[in-house]
Design an enzyme around this catalytic site. Structure first.
Site, PDB file in Angstrom:
ATOM      1  CG  ASP A 234       7.460  50.445  42.066  1.00  0.00           C
ATOM      2  OD1 ASP A 234       7.664  51.679  42.166  1.00  0.00           O
ATOM      3  OD2 ASP A 234       6.486  49.878  42.591  1.00  0.00           O
TER       4      ASP A 234
ATOM      5  CG  HIS B 274       3.373  48.247  40.301  1.00  0.00           C
ATOM      6  ND1 HIS B 274       2.013  48.207  40.427  1.00  0.00           N
ATOM      7  CD2 HIS B 274       3.770  49.455  40.767  1.00  0.00           C
ATOM      8  CE1 HIS B 274       1.602  49.342  40.957  1.00  0.00           C
ATOM      9  NE2 HIS B 274       2.647  50.122  41.158  1.00  0.00           N
TER      10      HIS B 274
ATOM     11  NE  ARG C 225      11.250  57.457  47.768  1.00  0.00           N
ATOM     12  CZ  ARG C 225      10.136  56.820  47.425  1.00  0.00           C
ATOM     13  NH1 ARG C 225       9.231  57.417  46.653  1.00  0.00           N
ATOM     14  NH2 ARG C 225       9.891  55.611  47.859  1.00  0.00           N
TER      15      ARG C 225
ATOM     16  CG  HIS D  82      11.143  53.817  51.675  1.00  0.00           C
ATOM     17  ND1 HIS D  82      10.327  54.919  51.837  1.00  0.00           N
ATOM     18  CD2 HIS D  82      10.467  52.963  50.879  1.00  0.00           C
ATOM     19  CE1 HIS D  82       9.198  54.723  51.156  1.00  0.00           C
ATOM     20  NE2 HIS D  82       9.263  53.549  50.554  1.00  0.00           N
TER      21      HIS D  82
HETATM   22 ZN   LIG Z   1       2.697  51.901  42.194  1.00  0.00          ZN
HETATM   23 ZN   LIG Z   2       6.022  53.102  41.932  1.00  0.00          ZN
END
Ligand SMILES: [Zn+2]
Ligand SMILES: [Zn+2]
Length: 438
Positions: A317, A244, A76, A321
């Site tokens: 992953d 993923h 981020r 947030h």
């Molecule tokens: Zn992705």
């Molecule tokens: Zn990702």
């Protein structure tokens, strides 16, 4: 050349005694002492002794493992430091037993210039407690139209290339990216999704989505795109990394491609390996991710593929947030969950304890296998190696709370739940990066 960076902490001097060393790389699974001197593993054996100035860590009842490597996280930074930054991402990595993590390029701005990439490398040298590397975008602004200056980004130290967060919109741009990957040796990581099939979708399409009245994301939205990517890679005889993987159909397609000799590597996340669409009945926005949690038969196919090596490695992953973004009704919440600090516990408690996976296989899939894909040295608890290891208390039970996490965000699917197995100490690149024992 350097493709991961961290700050220069003092090199570790440690004597770790009596732990169960499980290192598939060196074939070890025994109660052993590990002597670390000046950041390197000096000796692995029994009855080891060290000078008075060396810290002794009693690892009786604990696991001593090669440190983990994550090919897929979102730091981020730049742009959303309110959700995560280089310091907190690396602290979360260390607390999860990770010794190297690669961050995706879908930041604000996107990592599509050497200038932005060099800035991140400098920041990691100033702030990261664990070596971090950075993907560069495949296309400018992740817009799917024009390739980035890949040579320049490669020379600036890009770990690999990915537009993760978005799929590549055309086979033509995918083809050109794979051609470059073949030439440069940097791998291309693809987020496989057909947006014409996922648009408006909230969760996996199946009986659970029908019952909950939520718009579905069908499994073919992934597997069709996986098939297309594998087709392009086969035509170009180019390597490819699939992010993923979440469906049994994708696993099938990958199996065929590998049988045909294609150089495809893949990852699966702890959440897709342990949770299913039925869990979404709670409507917890932290269970909303892309790709979505799939059916139990998909999950079983993923676990079997991870066991057999068809899926090469675990990747988190990790997608932080802000609370105000996730603390909304399920339909309005963004996709993604954090995972660095819970990955090992979740998989140890969820798969190893139930004997779906043995510990040595899990260690390989979290450590040596992803390291090799990234072209990093495979962590190993053996004399002469840089100390990249973690100590895990396999019987510790802990509750995932915002206060227990090093990440700046707490959007974990396991928030409020008890997990078994806790990382107590991490030595990354020869430095103590996480210490829950002192
Ligand atoms: Zn992705
Ligand atoms: Zn990702």
């Amino acid at each position: 050349m350097e493709r991961t960076w961290c700050k220069p902490l003092p090199a570790a001097d440690l004597l770790i005694t009596g732990g169960r060393v499980v290192d598939p790389e060196s074939g070890l699974d025994d109660l052993l002492d590990v002597l670390v001197g000046d950041g390197r593993i000096v000796q692995v054996g029994t009855g080891l002794e060290a000078g008075d100035d060396v810290r002794v860590v009693d690892a009786t009842g604990m696991l001593v493992l090669p440190g983990f490597v994550d090919l897929h996280a979102h730091f981020r930074t730049p742009g959303r430091e309110d959700e995560e930054d280089i310091a907190t991402a690396s602290a979360a990595a260390a607390a999860g037993g990770y010794v190297a993590v690669l961050g995706m390029a879908n930041t604000e701005p996107v990592v599509d210039s050497a200038h932005t990439l060099r800035g991140l490398a400098r920041q990691a040298q100033d702030e990261a407690v664990v070596p971090l590397g950075f993907y560069a975008a495949i296309t400018r602004g992740l817009e799917g139209r024009q390739l980035t200056e890949m040579c320049e980004l490669d020379e600036a130290g890009a770990a690999a290339f990915s537009d993760d967060g978005r799929p590549l919109p055309t086979a033509a741009i995918m083809r050109r990216a794979l051609q470059y990957g073949k030439m440069s040796g940097r791998f291309m990581a693809l987020h496989a999704e057909d947006p014409s099939l996922t648009a408006g979708g909230q969760m996996h399409e199946g009986p659970a989505s029908a019952r909950l009245g939520l718009a579905g994301i069908p499994s073919i939205s992934e597997s069709l795109e996986v098939a297309r990517a594998l087709g392009v890679a086969a035509y170009e005889d180019a390597g490819l990394h699939l992010c993923h993987v979440s469906t049994a159909d994708s696993v099938q397609a990958i199996a065929h491609a590998k049988e045909a000799g294609l150089r495809v590597t893949t990852e699966a996340t702890p959440h897709h390996l342990t949770l299913v669409d039925e869990c979404v009945a709670s409507l917890d926005p932290n269970l909303k991710m892309s790709p979505p949690l799939r059916s139990e038969s998909d999950r079983e196919a993923l676990v079997e593929a991870l066991r057999s090596g068809l899926i090469d490695c675990v990747a988190t992953d990790h997608a932080p947030h802000a609370p105000e973004e996730k603390d909304v009704p399920f339909e309005e919440a963004p996709f993604g969950c954090i995972g660095l600090e819970t990955a090992f516990s979740v998989l140890y408690g969820g798969l190893v304890a139930s004997k779906a996976l043995d510990l040595a296989t899990l260690v390989t899939r979290m450590s040596a296998a992803p390291a090799r894909i990234a072209g990093l040295p495979a962590p190993s608890v053996s004399a002469g190696a840089t100390a990249d290891l973690c100590i895990v208390d396999p019987s510790a039970v802990w509750t995932v709370t915002p206060a227990s996490l090093q990440s700046r965000s707490c959007n974990s699917p396991w928030l409020g739940q008890e997990l078994t197995g806790k990382v107590r100490l991490t030595v990354a690149a020869g430095r103590v990066a996480w210490d829950d024992l002192a």
